[in-house]
Write an enzyme that holds these catalytic residues in place. Structure first.
Site, mmCIF file in Angstrom:
data_model
loop_
_atom_site.group_PDB
_atom_site.id
_atom_site.type_symbol
_atom_site.label_atom_id
_atom_site.label_comp_id
_atom_site.label_asym_id
_atom_site.label_seq_id
_atom_site.Cartn_x
_atom_site.Cartn_y
_atom_site.Cartn_z
ATOM 1 N N GLY A 38 0.756 -1.134 -0.136
ATOM 2 C CA GLY A 38 0.084 0.117 -0.058
ATOM 3 C C GLY A 38 0.933 1.241 -0.062
ATOM 4 O O GLY A 38 1.758 1.259 0.893
ATOM 5 N N GLY A 40 0.422 4.235 1.179
ATOM 6 C CA GLY A 40 0.615 4.751 2.337
ATOM 7 C C GLY A 40 1.585 4.000 3.621
ATOM 8 O O GLY A 40 2.695 5.056 3.690
ATOM 9 N N ASP A 243 7.968 4.765 -3.727
ATOM 10 C CA ASP A 243 7.393 4.932 -2.213
ATOM 11 C C ASP A 243 8.712 5.211 -1.251
ATOM 12 O O ASP A 243 8.809 6.101 -0.479
ATOM 13 C CB ASP A 243 6.469 3.710 -1.926
ATOM 14 C CG ASP A 243 5.280 3.564 -2.560
ATOM 15 O OD1 ASP A 243 4.740 4.635 -3.050
ATOM 16 O OD2 ASP A 243 4.619 2.528 -2.610
ATOM 17 N N SER A 282 11.185 -4.632 1.351
ATOM 18 C CA SER A 282 12.118 -4.186 0.395
ATOM 19 C C SER A 282 12.778 -2.891 0.797
ATOM 20 O O SER A 282 13.943 -2.430 0.191
ATOM 21 C CB SER A 282 11.579 -4.183 -1.079
ATOM 22 O OG SER A 282 10.961 -2.879 -1.267
HETATM 23 O O1 RIB Z 1 3.435 1.738 -4.709
HETATM 24 C C1 RIB Z 1 3.495 0.319 -4.540
HETATM 25 C C2 RIB Z 1 2.115 -0.089 -3.975
HETATM 26 O O2 RIB Z 1 1.151 0.279 -4.846
HETATM 27 C C3 RIB Z 1 2.175 -1.472 -3.671
HETATM 28 O O3 RIB Z 1 2.545 -1.936 -2.417
HETATM 29 C C4 RIB Z 1 0.638 -1.673 -4.015
HETATM 30 O O4 RIB Z 1 -0.279 -2.080 -2.772
HETATM 31 C C5 RIB Z 1 -0.008 -0.576 -4.387
HETATM 32 O O5 RIB Z 1 -0.787 0.148 -3.634
#
Ligand code: RIB
Length: 295
Positions: A38, A40, A243, A282
């Site tokens: 996710g 977030g 992220d 990761s």
């Molecule tokens: O940015 C990667 C994320 O996008 C994944 O972990 C997946 O859950 C989606 O939300």
């Protein structure tokens, strides 16, 4: 200065495939692994692993207990995570032999935020605190308006880019963190310099971070522009690379580091993340990033 992230928590079902499946095709896979993810949660974990205090907000279902355990493990404050009567968000992720991915997202509990919930969480924060948002929860326009009224600095990662962003007053965003695809969707331009020029003219006071995958990243504010090349690595899974970059970039800002140092740290963290499988697991710790930067 505190960092609040109101964002998604997804159970990522990751399938290894030969190639990303085509319409009408059936493809067998021998390997599926469940990871926490996710956008977030990934970004909060990146902030925490970088050493910054971060509060994760958002909703999970009864099956979302592992997120609370992970927050505990990585040092993310979880007091604002609520459990609702719905399924935790989940994804079906295909990873092909070139480490490319495709993601099918089911919002579930991530889409159950209420205005009362948002008000209650924001009441614990004040002017100048950072609010980090992505586009995997509902009520983004409301959250942005309320945080702006409080004078919070709002960092937006407009991902995934879709019509739900239409109601967001982008003039209230202090920091945009986006990739080239999102940059194109937001501005209509395809090349990075045109995307940046358009963003600069539309949002003259914002800081903009445009990530370009293997081509690096560009930072731009009212006075400066910096380019950071990417670190070449053999990728196994690019999920959460962006992220990781976002979390490390904001961590550097919250610490008051210089932009070129922040960009280098974020690029190295994200280069390490793509060499590892999964989203949350990761993301490297700060000590790993600093060690790798010495090499
Ligand atoms: O940015 C990667 C994320 O996008 C994944 O972990 C997946 O859950 C989606 O939300």
């Amino acid at each position: 200065m505190k960092v609040l992230n109101i964002g998604s928590m997804n159970l990522d079902h990751v399938y290894s495939v030969d190639h990303i499946i085509q319409p009408g095709e059936t493809e067998a896979t021998g390997q599926v692994t469940l990871y926490l993810g996710g956008k977030g949660m990934n970004q909060s974990c990146a902030l925490a692993k970088a050493g910054v205090e971060v509060y994760q907000g958002g909703m999970i279902g009864d099956d979302g207990q592992p997120f609370l355990e992970a927050c505990n493990e990585y040092g993310v404050h979880s007091d604002f995570i609520e459990t609702v009567d719905d399924k935790t968000g989940h994804t079906i992720i295909q990873i092909d032999k070139h480490a490319q991915n495709s993601i099918l997202l089911y919002g579930g509990a991530n889409q159950r935020l209420t205005e009362a919930y948002v008000d209650s969480v924001l009441s614990h924060f004040e002017a100048k605190d950072i609010l980090l948002l992505q586009n995997e929860v509902n009520l983004l326009p409301y959250i942005v308006d309320k945080a702006y009224e409080k004078g919070m600095q709002i960092a937006l990662n407009p991902s995934p880019f879709n019509e739900k962003l239409d109601g967001v007053d982008m003039n209230k965003i202090s920091i945009f963190l986006l990739n080239e695809v999102e940059g194109k969707q937001l501005t209509g331009f395809t090349d990075s310099q045109s995307i940046l020029s358009e963003m600069r003219s539309r949002f003259p006071h914002a800081r903009i971070v445009l990530t370009l995958g293997v081509d690096g990243a560009i930072y731009s504010d009212e006075e400066h522009q910096y380019f950071q090349p990417s670190f070449p690595v053999k990728a196994v899974d690019t999920t959460a690379a962006g992220d990781t970059f976002t979390g490390y970039f904001l961590a550097g800002l919250a610490e008051g580091l210089g932009i070129s140092q922040i960009l280098k740290m974020a690029a190295k963290a994200s280069a390490i993340a793509v060499t590892r499988a999964g989203a949350v697991p990761s993301i490297p710790y700060r000590s790993e990033v600093e060690e790798a930067l010495k090499e």
